[in-house]
Write a protein that holds these residues in place. Structure first.
Motif, PDB file in Angstrom:
ATOM      1  N   SER A  78      -6.255   9.815   6.563  1.00  0.00           N
ATOM      2  CA  SER A  78      -7.186   8.723   6.291  1.00  0.00           C
ATOM      3  C   SER A  78      -6.994   8.238   4.860  1.00  0.00           C
ATOM      4  O   SER A  78      -6.490   8.955   4.005  1.00  0.00           O
ATOM      5  N   ALA A  79      -7.397   7.000   4.625  1.00  0.00           N
ATOM      6  CA  ALA A  79      -7.361   6.416   3.290  1.00  0.00           C
ATOM      7  C   ALA A  79      -8.702   5.740   3.036  1.00  0.00           C
ATOM      8  O   ALA A  79      -9.382   5.312   3.975  1.00  0.00           O
ATOM      9  N   ASP A  80      -9.069   5.614   1.761  1.00  0.00           N
ATOM     10  CA  ASP A  80     -10.360   5.048   1.391  1.00  0.00           C
ATOM     11  C   ASP A  80     -10.422   3.531   1.491  1.00  0.00           C
ATOM     12  O   ASP A  80     -11.509   2.963   1.506  1.00  0.00           O
ATOM     13  N   SER A  81      -9.266   2.870   1.546  1.00  0.00           N
ATOM     14  CA  SER A  81      -9.248   1.408   1.593  1.00  0.00           C
ATOM     15  C   SER A  81      -7.901   0.929   2.130  1.00  0.00           C
ATOM     16  O   SER A  81      -6.938   1.699   2.197  1.00  0.00           O
ATOM     17  N   ARG A  82      -7.856  -0.353   2.468  1.00  0.00           N
ATOM     18  CA  ARG A  82      -6.602  -0.962   2.884  1.00  0.00           C
ATOM     19  C   ARG A  82      -5.573  -0.856   1.754  1.00  0.00           C
ATOM     20  O   ARG A  82      -4.396  -0.606   1.996  1.00  0.00           O
ATOM     21  N   GLU A  83      -6.046  -1.050   0.527  1.00  0.00           N
ATOM     22  CA  GLU A  83      -5.161  -0.982  -0.631  1.00  0.00           C
ATOM     23  C   GLU A  83      -4.555   0.411  -0.783  1.00  0.00           C
ATOM     24  O   GLU A  83      -3.382   0.544  -1.137  1.00  0.00           O
ATOM     25  N   LYS A  84      -5.343   1.441  -0.516  1.00  0.00           N
ATOM     26  CA  LYS A  84      -4.828   2.821  -0.604  1.00  0.00           C
ATOM     27  C   LYS A  84      -3.799   3.082   0.492  1.00  0.00           C
ATOM     28  O   LYS A  84      -2.838   3.823   0.281  1.00  0.00           O
ATOM     29  N   VAL A  85      -3.990   2.480   1.662  1.00  0.00           N
ATOM     30  CA  VAL A  85      -2.986   2.590   2.731  1.00  0.00           C
ATOM     31  C   VAL A  85      -1.669   2.016   2.232  1.00  0.00           C
ATOM     32  O   VAL A  85      -0.616   2.656   2.315  1.00  0.00           O
ATOM     33  N   ASP A  86      -1.736   0.794   1.703  1.00  0.00           N
ATOM     34  CA  ASP A  86      -0.520   0.137   1.208  1.00  0.00           C
ATOM     35  C   ASP A  86       0.112   0.919   0.065  1.00  0.00           C
ATOM     36  O   ASP A  86       1.332   1.077   0.005  1.00  0.00           O
ATOM     37  N   GLU A  87      -0.727   1.421  -0.844  1.00  0.00           N
ATOM     38  CA  GLU A  87      -0.217   2.165  -2.001  1.00  0.00           C
ATOM     39  C   GLU A  87       0.576   3.395  -1.558  1.00  0.00           C
ATOM     40  O   GLU A  87       1.699   3.619  -2.020  1.00  0.00           O
ATOM     41  N   LEU A  88       0.008   4.178  -0.641  1.00  0.00           N
ATOM     42  CA  LEU A  88       0.690   5.395  -0.196  1.00  0.00           C
ATOM     43  C   LEU A  88       1.947   5.066   0.601  1.00  0.00           C
ATOM     44  O   LEU A  88       3.007   5.651   0.374  1.00  0.00           O
ATOM     45  N   ALA A  89       1.851   4.096   1.518  1.00  0.00           N
ATOM     46  CA  ALA A  89       3.015   3.741   2.332  1.00  0.00           C
ATOM     47  C   ALA A  89       4.128   3.147   1.465  1.00  0.00           C
ATOM     48  O   ALA A  89       5.301   3.503   1.625  1.00  0.00           O
ATOM     49  N   ASP A  90       3.769   2.260   0.544  1.00  0.00           N
ATOM     50  CA  ASP A  90       4.782   1.664  -0.334  1.00  0.00           C
ATOM     51  C   ASP A  90       5.441   2.720  -1.213  1.00  0.00           C
ATOM     52  O   ASP A  90       6.656   2.706  -1.413  1.00  0.00           O
ATOM     53  N   THR A  91       4.650   3.659  -1.722  1.00  0.00           N
ATOM     54  CA  THR A  91       5.199   4.737  -2.550  1.00  0.00           C
ATOM     55  C   THR A  91       6.137   5.610  -1.730  1.00  0.00           C
ATOM     56  O   THR A  91       7.212   5.995  -2.187  1.00  0.00           O
ATOM     57  N   ALA A  92       5.746   5.910  -0.494  1.00  0.00           N
ATOM     58  CA  ALA A  92       6.605   6.721   0.383  1.00  0.00           C
ATOM     59  C   ALA A  92       7.936   6.021   0.624  1.00  0.00           C
ATOM     60  O   ALA A  92       9.002   6.651   0.551  1.00  0.00           O
TER      61      ALA A  92
END
Length: 136
Positions: A78-92
């Motif tokens: 889970s992620a706290d926000s849409r932005e956190k989803v993008d941040e983790l996926a982009d970093t990966a």
């Protein structure tokens, strides 16, 4: 005591796998790590045990799935926000991961997925809790 989960994953190169998860911002617990295993701390209750394939084989009589060719499990965080989803996926993706599927945007739920360097599929999902609870 809260229930915890320890996900055990076979890896081909322990240092590469450790480096990947470190770039995602996760720490390694040295108490449960050595030259054959590393304990990645996702949260206070979620841990990923990265095990070299020979060490992983000590725990099963079955063949180890080649995650670059077959899927045995999809791990979802889970992620706290849409932005956190993008941040983790982009970093990966910038850290040695590869795309695993299309972005899912249902308005109240947003998710992206990636493969780690060993081919294990990870999903990162944000959900509007008020929509889930029927308030929105």
């Amino acid at each position: 005591m809260a229930q915890m989960i320890f996900v055990n994953l076979p890896v081909k190169d322990l240092e590469t796998a450790k480096g990947f998860f470190a770039k995602l911002g996760y720490g390694i617990n040295p108490q449960f790590s050595d030259d054959k295993a590393a304990c990645v701390v996702i949260s206070d209750t979620i841990f990923v045990m990265l095990l070299t394939e020979p060490r992983f084989k000590d725990f099963t009589k079955k063949e180890i799935a080649d995650a670059s060719r077959t899927t045995e499990v999809i791990l979802a965080l889970s992620a706290d926000s849409r932005e956190k989803v993008d941040e983790l996926a982009d970093t990966a993706l910038a850290s040695g991961g590869s795309p695993a599927g299309e972005t899912q945007d249902l308005g109240f739920m947003y998710g992206r997925s990636f493969q780690d360097p060993d081919g294990h599929i990870w999903e990162v999902i944000w959900m509007d809790e008020s929509a889930v609870q029927g308030e929105g």
